[in-house]
Design a protein around this motif. Structure first.
Motif, short mmCIF file in Angstrom:
data_model
loop_
_atom_site.label_atom_id
_atom_site.label_comp_id
_atom_site.label_asym_id
_atom_site.label_seq_id
_atom_site.Cartn_x
_atom_site.Cartn_y
_atom_site.Cartn_z
N ILE A 147 0.83 -1.21 0.00
CA ILE A 147 0.00 0.00 0.00
C ILE A 147 0.87 1.26 0.00
O ILE A 147 0.53 2.27 -0.62
CB ILE A 147 -0.95 -0.01 1.21
N GLY A 148 2.01 1.20 0.68
CA GLY A 148 2.90 2.35 0.72
C GLY A 148 3.42 2.73 -0.65
O GLY A 148 3.55 3.91 -0.98
N PHE A 149 3.71 1.73 -1.48
CA PHE A 149 4.20 2.00 -2.83
C PHE A 149 3.08 2.54 -3.72
O PHE A 149 3.32 3.40 -4.56
CB PHE A 149 4.80 0.73 -3.43
N THR A 150 1.86 2.06 -3.50
CA THR A 150 0.72 2.62 -4.21
C THR A 150 0.51 4.07 -3.81
O THR A 150 0.12 4.91 -4.64
CB THR A 150 -0.56 1.81 -3.90
N GLY A 151 0.79 4.38 -2.55
CA GLY A 151 0.67 5.76 -2.08
C GLY A 151 1.60 6.71 -2.82
O GLY A 151 1.26 7.88 -3.02
N ILE A 152 2.77 6.21 -3.25
CA ILE A 152 3.70 7.04 -4.02
C ILE A 152 3.06 7.42 -5.35
O ILE A 152 3.10 8.59 -5.78
CB ILE A 152 5.03 6.30 -4.25
N THR A 153 2.46 6.43 -6.02
CA THR A 153 1.76 6.69 -7.28
C THR A 153 0.67 7.74 -7.10
O THR A 153 0.53 8.68 -7.90
CB THR A 153 1.14 5.39 -7.83
N ILE A 154 -0.12 7.58 -6.05
CA ILE A 154 -1.26 8.47 -5.82
C ILE A 154 -0.79 9.88 -5.49
O ILE A 154 -1.36 10.87 -5.97
CB ILE A 154 -2.13 7.90 -4.69
N ALA A 155 0.26 10.00 -4.66
CA ALA A 155 0.78 11.33 -4.32
C ALA A 155 1.32 12.04 -5.55
O ALA A 155 1.12 13.25 -5.73
CB ALA A 155 1.87 11.20 -3.25
N LEU A 156 2.00 11.29 -6.42
CA LEU A 156 2.52 11.89 -7.66
C LEU A 156 1.38 12.34 -8.56
O LEU A 156 1.39 13.45 -9.10
CB LEU A 156 3.40 10.88 -8.40
N LEU A 157 0.39 11.45 -8.74
CA LEU A 157 -0.73 11.78 -9.62
C LEU A 157 -1.55 12.94 -9.06
O LEU A 157 -2.02 13.80 -9.81
CB LEU A 157 -1.62 10.54 -9.80
N GLY A 158 -1.71 12.99 -7.74
CA GLY A 158 -2.47 14.06 -7.11
C GLY A 158 -1.69 15.33 -6.87
O GLY A 158 -2.24 16.29 -6.30
N ARG A 159 -0.40 15.33 -7.27
CA ARG A 159 0.46 16.52 -7.14
C ARG A 159 0.50 17.05 -5.72
O ARG A 159 0.54 18.26 -5.48
CB ARG A 159 0.01 17.62 -8.11
N ASN A 160 0.45 16.14 -4.75
CA ASN A 160 0.59 16.47 -3.32
C ASN A 160 -0.52 17.38 -2.80
O ASN A 160 -0.41 17.93 -1.70
CB ASN A 160 1.95 17.12 -3.04
N SER A 161 -1.56 17.55 -3.59
CA SER A 161 -2.71 18.36 -3.17
C SER A 161 -3.74 17.45 -2.51
O SER A 161 -4.00 16.34 -3.01
CB SER A 161 -3.34 19.05 -4.38
N PRO A 162 -4.36 17.85 -1.39
CA PRO A 162 -5.32 16.98 -0.71
C PRO A 162 -6.50 16.60 -1.60
O PRO A 162 -6.98 15.47 -1.56
CB PRO A 162 -5.77 17.80 0.51
#
Length: 368
Positions: free
Chosen positions: A277-292
């Motif tokens: 899940i932590g590695f998936t979180g990297i993908t999501i943070a990148l795609l979401g541009r660190n915006s909530p």
């Protein structure tokens, strides 16, 4: 109030939009090369997502992914690459489950104890990488990768019946024992199932994340240090302290990642607890541009791909198609963001040139 910047908003949306389009096109090409219908899997997934039970699964998974991505994003805002979220979350969930199963307190206190243990363990494990970076200059990428491996082995050792684990009679499964009902977080019952109560806590943390980063002095110092540690030091910010603090906070949020599932469904930790899940979180943070907000929609998309693709094999399509698409999204994000960044720089230079030319023409008209 800041002036609304239309160009900045469009460029911010262009990166993830381009990444998603490219990822979908490349996945379609893979299907086409494999003599498969390149559009049928998408139709099947959309139809699956219309069922309420699948929607509940998607929403619960979104909450878990959201917490993991927030933990990664906190590091990103400090220019830190916390790859150790997966190890931090699993170790925190395991020890929180051990403590939760060993005591029985009044409901709110029991839940708060479990939450505190999870945050403390996650922060402690991430803090090791933070201390190594600030005192010895060790890259957080290297240290968190190694700490992931250590956490995996440590969990496997601690969950043995001779240590902290429990093995039910006649079963081969090793668990940490079941948390008493006073330590559960009640969910919201809907037609398709139960939405974990901690899922709503996850989304609320997104608001806290936005407020702290954009409306507090600490958030400004964190962003300033991430942009340029030398400039931050010149303005009186202790860069090393900010690095360590960011790693601790990132780890604490990572420690919460397993709680929606732990407190909402399993009530124990075992080897079946999801990994990666932590590695998936990297993908999501990148795609979401660190915006909530961006992270929420990115987490929702990845959760949709995970849960809506579960029945693809019943129609002759491998469910790993969703995994391929997630991998392509990562690659596309890196490429598309760089293209958008370069276009933005050229556009900014063009606008500055136009403004300078307009000012020069105005001065010339005045002088004449």
């Amino acid at each position: 109030m800041r002036k609304f910047d239309k160009d900045r908003l469009l460029l911010g949306l262009a990166g993830p939009a381009l990444a998603l389009v490219v990822a979908f096109l490349l996945t379609s090409v893979v299907l086409l090369v494999s003599d498969r219908n390149p559009f049928e899997p998408y139709r099947i997934m959309v139809e699956n997502a219309e069922f309420t039970d699948v929607q509940v699964l998607i929403l619960n998974q979104t909450g878990t992914y959201y917490l993991a991505a927030l933990a990664v994003a906190i590091g990103f805002r400090m220019n830190l690459f916390n790859i150790g979220v997966d190890g931090q979350y699993r170790l925190a969930a395991m020890l929180a489950a051990v403590v939760g199963a060993s005591v029985e307190l009044p409901g709110p206190l029991h839940v708060l104890l479990i939450v505190f243990v999870a945050m403390f363990v996650g922060a402690f494990w991430a803090g090791i990488a933070g201390i190594l970076k600030t005192t010895r200059g060790v890259s957080e990428v290297v240290s968190t990768i190694m700490l992931n491996a250590i956490a995996t082995s440590l969990i496997a050792w601690m969950i043995l019946p001779a240590n902290l684990g429990v093995q039910a009679e006649g079963s081969n499964d090793l668990t940490t024992g079941e948390i008493a009902e006073s330590g559960w977080v009640p969910g919201l019952d809907v037609d398709g199932g139960t939405i974990y109560g901690f899922t709503f806590v996850a989304f609320a943390l997104g608001i806290v994340y936005w407020f702290v980063l954009n409306r507090t002095r600490f958030g400004f110092d964190l962003r300033a240090t991430g942009a340029s540690d030398s400039a931050a030091q010149a303005s009186g910010v202790d860069a090393k302290k900010m690095v360590l603090t960011a790693m601790l906070i990132s780890g604490a949020v990572a420690g919460l990642t397993g709680l929606p599932l732990l407190l909402g469904q399993t009530h124990t930790y075992s080897f079946s607890f999801p990994a990666g899940i932590g590695f998936t979180g990297i993908t999501i943070a990148l795609l979401g541009r660190n915006s909530p907000i961006g992270i929420f929609f990115a987490a929702l998309l990845v959760a949709f791909l995970d849960k809506a693709s579960a029945s693809l094999d019943q129609y002759g399509y491998e469910k790993e198609i969703a995994t391929i698409m997630q991998g392509l999204i990562v690659i596309s994000v890196v490429v598309s963001y760089e293209l958008v960044r370069q276009y933005g720089l050229r556009r900014q230079q063009q606008k500055v040139g136009e403004e300078l030319a307009a000012q020069a023409k105005k001065k010339e008209a005045v002088s004449s």
